[in-house]
Design a protein around this motif. Structure first.
Motif, mmCIF file in Angstrom:
data_model
loop_
_atom_site.group_PDB
_atom_site.id
_atom_site.type_symbol
_atom_site.label_atom_id
_atom_site.label_comp_id
_atom_site.label_asym_id
_atom_site.label_seq_id
_atom_site.Cartn_x
_atom_site.Cartn_y
_atom_site.Cartn_z
ATOM 1 N N VAL A 199 -11.214 22.713 -2.364
ATOM 2 C CA VAL A 199 -12.116 22.040 -1.422
ATOM 3 C C VAL A 199 -12.712 20.783 -2.054
ATOM 4 O O VAL A 199 -12.675 19.698 -1.461
ATOM 5 C CB VAL A 199 -13.238 22.993 -0.970
ATOM 6 N N ILE A 200 -13.263 20.910 -3.251
ATOM 7 C CA ILE A 200 -13.915 19.780 -3.901
ATOM 8 C C ILE A 200 -12.908 18.686 -4.250
ATOM 9 O O ILE A 200 -13.185 17.489 -4.084
ATOM 10 C CB ILE A 200 -14.669 20.238 -5.167
ATOM 11 N N LEU A 201 -11.729 19.090 -4.720
ATOM 12 C CA LEU A 201 -10.715 18.102 -5.062
ATOM 13 C C LEU A 201 -10.252 17.353 -3.818
ATOM 14 O O LEU A 201 -10.054 16.131 -3.842
ATOM 15 C CB LEU A 201 -9.525 18.795 -5.740
ATOM 16 N N PHE A 202 -10.102 18.083 -2.710
ATOM 17 C CA PHE A 202 -9.710 17.453 -1.446
ATOM 18 C C PHE A 202 -10.789 16.464 -1.003
ATOM 19 O O PHE A 202 -10.479 15.354 -0.534
ATOM 20 C CB PHE A 202 -9.497 18.533 -0.383
ATOM 21 N N ALA A 203 -12.056 16.846 -1.163
ATOM 22 C CA ALA A 203 -13.151 15.943 -0.807
ATOM 23 C C ALA A 203 -13.161 14.699 -1.690
ATOM 24 O O ALA A 203 -13.398 13.582 -1.212
ATOM 25 C CB ALA A 203 -14.485 16.682 -0.923
ATOM 26 N N LEU A 204 -12.907 14.874 -2.977
ATOM 27 C CA LEU A 204 -12.861 13.727 -3.898
ATOM 28 C C LEU A 204 -11.737 12.761 -3.549
ATOM 29 O O LEU A 204 -11.899 11.541 -3.643
ATOM 30 C CB LEU A 204 -12.689 14.224 -5.334
ATOM 31 N N ILE A 205 -10.606 13.303 -3.130
ATOM 32 C CA ILE A 205 -9.476 12.451 -2.754
ATOM 33 C C ILE A 205 -9.861 11.557 -1.583
ATOM 34 O O ILE A 205 -9.556 10.360 -1.561
ATOM 35 C CB ILE A 205 -8.242 13.318 -2.423
ATOM 36 N N TYR A 206 -10.567 12.125 -0.611
ATOM 37 C CA TYR A 206 -11.028 11.325 0.528
ATOM 38 C C TYR A 206 -12.137 10.360 0.115
ATOM 39 O O TYR A 206 -12.116 9.184 0.477
ATOM 40 C CB TYR A 206 -11.527 12.250 1.647
ATOM 41 N N ALA A 207 -13.112 10.874 -0.636
ATOM 42 C CA ALA A 207 -14.276 10.053 -0.989
ATOM 43 C C ALA A 207 -13.903 8.861 -1.859
ATOM 44 O O ALA A 207 -14.480 7.771 -1.716
ATOM 45 C CB ALA A 207 -15.316 10.910 -1.697
ATOM 46 N N LEU A 208 -12.931 9.043 -2.755
ATOM 47 C CA LEU A 208 -12.549 7.983 -3.694
ATOM 48 C C LEU A 208 -11.264 7.272 -3.280
ATOM 49 O O LEU A 208 -10.758 6.426 -4.009
ATOM 50 C CB LEU A 208 -12.390 8.574 -5.095
ATOM 51 N N HIS A 209 -10.739 7.640 -2.108
ATOM 52 C CA HIS A 209 -9.540 6.993 -1.561
ATOM 53 C C HIS A 209 -8.361 7.084 -2.538
ATOM 54 O O HIS A 209 -7.707 6.098 -2.876
ATOM 55 C CB HIS A 209 -9.831 5.526 -1.234
ATOM 56 N N LEU A 210 -8.112 8.311 -3.000
ATOM 57 C CA LEU A 210 -7.053 8.551 -3.975
ATOM 58 C C LEU A 210 -5.772 8.993 -3.282
ATOM 59 O O LEU A 210 -5.801 9.553 -2.181
ATOM 60 C CB LEU A 210 -7.488 9.650 -4.961
ATOM 61 N N ALA A 211 -4.655 8.768 -3.947
ATOM 62 C CA ALA A 211 -3.377 9.271 -3.453
ATOM 63 C C ALA A 211 -3.255 10.752 -3.808
ATOM 64 O O ALA A 211 -3.858 11.223 -4.789
ATOM 65 C CB ALA A 211 -2.225 8.489 -4.076
ATOM 66 N N TYR A 212 -2.505 11.494 -3.012
ATOM 67 C CA TYR A 212 -2.251 12.893 -3.347
ATOM 68 C C TYR A 212 -1.414 12.966 -4.620
ATOM 69 O O TYR A 212 -0.610 12.061 -4.895
ATOM 70 C CB TYR A 212 -1.496 13.593 -2.215
ATOM 71 N N PRO A 213 -1.582 14.025 -5.417
ATOM 72 C CA PRO A 213 -0.721 14.183 -6.599
ATOM 73 C C PRO A 213 0.752 14.126 -6.196
ATOM 74 O O PRO A 213 1.163 14.768 -5.214
ATOM 75 C CB PRO A 213 -1.101 15.576 -7.125
ATOM 76 N N LYS A 214 1.537 13.359 -6.903
ATOM 77 C CA LYS A 214 2.940 13.147 -6.521
ATOM 78 C C LYS A 214 3.739 14.436 -6.446
ATOM 79 O O LYS A 214 4.655 14.566 -5.643
ATOM 80 C CB LYS A 214 3.599 12.170 -7.501
ATOM 81 N N THR A 215 3.393 15.384 -7.293
ATOM 82 C CA THR A 215 4.157 16.631 -7.309
ATOM 83 C C THR A 215 3.676 17.631 -6.255
ATOM 84 O O THR A 215 4.267 18.699 -6.105
ATOM 85 C CB THR A 215 4.063 17.298 -8.698
ATOM 86 N N LEU A 216 2.591 17.277 -5.545
ATOM 87 C CA LEU A 216 2.018 18.214 -4.565
ATOM 88 C C LEU A 216 1.740 17.536 -3.224
ATOM 89 O O LEU A 216 0.799 17.905 -2.510
ATOM 90 C CB LEU A 216 0.723 18.811 -5.110
ATOM 91 N N VAL A 217 2.562 16.583 -2.860
ATOM 92 C CA VAL A 217 2.355 15.854 -1.603
ATOM 93 C C VAL A 217 2.447 16.794 -0.404
ATOM 94 O O VAL A 217 1.635 16.732 0.524
ATOM 95 C CB VAL A 217 3.376 14.707 -1.473
ATOM 96 N N ASN A 218 3.438 17.696 -0.416
ATOM 97 C CA ASN A 218 3.598 18.617 0.710
ATOM 98 C C ASN A 218 2.420 19.583 0.812
ATOM 99 O O ASN A 218 1.964 19.912 1.909
ATOM 100 C CB ASN A 218 4.896 19.416 0.566
ATOM 101 N N THR A 219 1.940 20.055 -0.332
ATOM 102 C CA THR A 219 0.812 20.995 -0.328
ATOM 103 C C THR A 219 -0.427 20.370 0.291
ATOM 104 O O THR A 219 -1.073 20.965 1.162
ATOM 105 C CB THR A 219 0.503 21.447 -1.767
ATOM 106 N N PHE A 220 -0.763 19.166 -0.138
ATOM 107 C CA PHE A 220 -1.958 18.522 0.405
ATOM 108 C C PHE A 220 -1.733 18.021 1.829
ATOM 109 O O PHE A 220 -2.677 17.932 2.617
ATOM 110 C CB PHE A 220 -2.405 17.383 -0.521
ATOM 111 N N ASP A 221 -0.499 17.708 2.167
ATOM 112 C CA ASP A 221 -0.178 17.356 3.548
ATOM 113 C C ASP A 221 -0.431 18.556 4.465
ATOM 114 O O ASP A 221 -0.967 18.408 5.567
ATOM 115 C CB ASP A 221 1.293 16.924 3.639
ATOM 116 N N PHE A 222 -0.081 19.749 3.992
ATOM 117 C CA PHE A 222 -0.310 20.968 4.761
ATOM 118 C C PHE A 222 -1.812 21.231 4.909
ATOM 119 O O PHE A 222 -2.286 21.580 5.998
ATOM 120 C CB PHE A 222 0.363 22.155 4.073
ATOM 121 N N ILE A 223 -2.548 21.056 3.820
ATOM 122 C CA ILE A 223 -4.000 21.265 3.877
ATOM 123 C C ILE A 223 -4.641 20.285 4.862
ATOM 124 O O ILE A 223 -5.459 20.667 5.702
ATOM 125 C CB ILE A 223 -4.620 21.114 2.478
#
Length: 497
Positions: free
Chosen positions: A446-470
């Motif tokens: 949850v916190i990592l997902f929030a940080l990605i949005y808050a800091l405008h970060l790209a999803y980890p390259k090895t986990l693009v599908n996982t975060f796309d699903f989330i």
């Protein structure tokens, strides 16, 4: 002697002229106005002018009913504050940029705006004619401009950069609501409207940019005839790509960079205190949201600099980072994430177990809700055939000297084999630094997902599908263009229902 009728031509607007016959002269100008309002169903205030035959038809204000000619051309004059005349292509009213500015995502059913009185009247008559004869309405340039401008403003209230499908939905909604606007030469009946809307949205963004609207102004100043060395017009566009409602808002009214900087310094002072005023910090973070987004999106400040300038984002309470996610998306992250994850956990476990049975790796049923969540979240990347070796790590119950993970979760526990499920703590790691410690693996996601949005970060390259699903399945943040593996899992998940 028989009373003579009064024959009037009433100019309601530039393109609407109606005929009206009176058997006698009204007793007053106010009575005439009421008669006109009743006959033509006008719901606004106005004054009357008439063409004076004694002065070659020049307009004269009608203040005495005795001045009304027996055959008269009347013009309705609306007060400036009530006018709905068409704005020029070079002017636009800059909306008050609240913080946050948008509260709704793109709607399932597009709400048709109310157009100017003139256009609404023409469309009403056109729809009636279309029902009787099937004949489409021919609009003037000004009337079409009015429709497109209103639609563009409504679209922008949800998104500054609607995609092709969303523009198509608006065009289809228009001709469904007003069938007289259907294009007889178009297969869909609205293809031309779709193209017009695309151009209008581009023009609308350009006007907003000139007016200082930051969400679109950030993409101005691209290559042109006068500036051939600048970046190409369609490259490096900064716009929402993960259903962010408030991507780059303007500063609150009455505030500027200097005043907001003073509030930022106040946040730093408050964070340093042992007895922190969390309510005050939350209010200050809300007030400075636009400045923070400018530094992240427009100024491209490094992540380390952002976290140093805004230390409240990594406070242990987790409140501020989740509040930041709410400002950007208008979604309560924790409540939504855990509710949907728990709803789908039994079905996801069933799906994962079927695949695991083929490989001989079947996990036991778990009773504890935190363990169940951890099992599902750890199995999700494996099901999507993604590598978690650099993202999910474990260590014994001690602080590691070096965390060589750019973006990930580090589970600390007495037993490294079970640290993901029974951790002492989960460390959220960003660029090798621990940002926040949380109690469970699900909290870490949850916190990592929030940080990605808050800091405008790209999803980890090895986990693009996982975060796309989330993002798109669990959080429901725009499910367009799902990646094949994510779409397959979503289909399996819904099939299980």
């Amino acid at each position: 002697m028989a009373a003579q009728n009064f024959l009037l031509h009433v100019h309601i607007s530039t393109d609407i002229v109606r005929k009206m016959t009176l058997s006698t002269r009204p007793e007053s100008v106010d009575e005439l106005k009421r008669m006109i309002q009743d006959k033509f169903k006008l719901d606004f205030d106005f004054s009357l002018s008439y063409e004076d035959p004694d002065f070659d038809g020049q307009l004269c204000s009608l203040v005495d009913i005795e001045e009304l000619p027996q055959k008269a051309v009347l013009k309705i004059v609306r007060p400036e504050s009530d006018t709905s005349s068409i704005a020029s292509d070079d002017t636009i009213i800059l909306p008050h940029a609240m913080t946050p500015e948008r509260i709704d995502k793109w709607p399932q059913v597009f709400p048709m705006p109310t157009f100017s009185y003139e256009v609404e009247l023409i469309l009403s008559e056109g729809n009636s004619t279309y029902q009787r004869t099937g004949k489409s309405l021919k609009l003037t340039r000004g009337q079409k401009h009015d429709i497109l401008e209103a639609l563009a403003a409504t679209m922008h209230s949800f998104k500054a950069y609607p995609n092709d499908k969303e523009v198509s939905v608006v065009a289809e909604a228009l001709v469904t609501h007003h069938p007289c606007l259907k294009e007889p030469g178009s297969k869909t009946g609205w293809y031309g409207w779709k193209n017009s809307l695309k151009f209008k949205m581009g023009n609308y963004r350009a006007k907003l940019s000139r007016a200082g609207f930051q969400e679109v102004a950030v993409n101005s100043g691209k290559r042109s005839k006068n500036n051939p060395d600048r970046q190409a017009a369609h490259t490096g566009i900064k716009r929402p790509k993960r259903a962010e409602l408030n991507f780059l808002p303007n500063f609150p009214r009455g505030e500027d960079a200097t005043s907001l900087e003073q509030l930022r310094l106040q946040i730093i002072d408050e964070v340093k205190k042992t007895d922190k005023d969390h309510i005050l910090i939350t209010k200050l973070m809300q007030s400075t949201f636009a400045l923070r987004r400018k530094e992240i999106i427009s100024d491209d400040l490094p992540v380390a600099d952002i976290l140093e300038r805004w230390p409240a984002l990594k406070m242990e309470s987790q409140v501020n980072i989740c509040a930041e996610f709410h400002r950007i998306t208008n979604i309560n992250l924790k409540n939504h994430f855990f509710a949907v994850l728990d709803q789908h956990t039994p079905r996801l476990q069933s799906i994962f177990r079927k695949k695991a049975s083929r490989t001989g790796k079947v996990s036991d049923e778990q009773v504890d809700v935190h363990v169940r969540r951890a099992v599902v979240l750890q199995a999700l990347p494996a099901y999507l055939q993604e590598d978690t070796s650099s993202f999910l790590r474990t260590c014994e119950s001690r602080e590691p000297d070096v965390v060589d993970t750019l973006l990930g979760l580090l589970a600390v526990g007495a037993d490294p084999q079970n640290a993901m499920f029974h951790p002492v703590k989960i460390m959220v790691v960003l660029e090798g630094n621990t940002i926040i410690d949380v109690p469970t693996l699900a909290d870490g996601f949850v916190i990592l997902f929030a940080l990605i949005y808050a800091l405008h970060l790209a999803y980890p390259k090895t986990l693009v599908n996982t975060f796309d699903f989330i993002q798109k399945v669990l959080m429901g943040l725009e499910d367009e263009k799902l990646k094949p593996k994510v779409l397959s899992l979503k289909n399996d998940l819904l099939t299980e229902l």
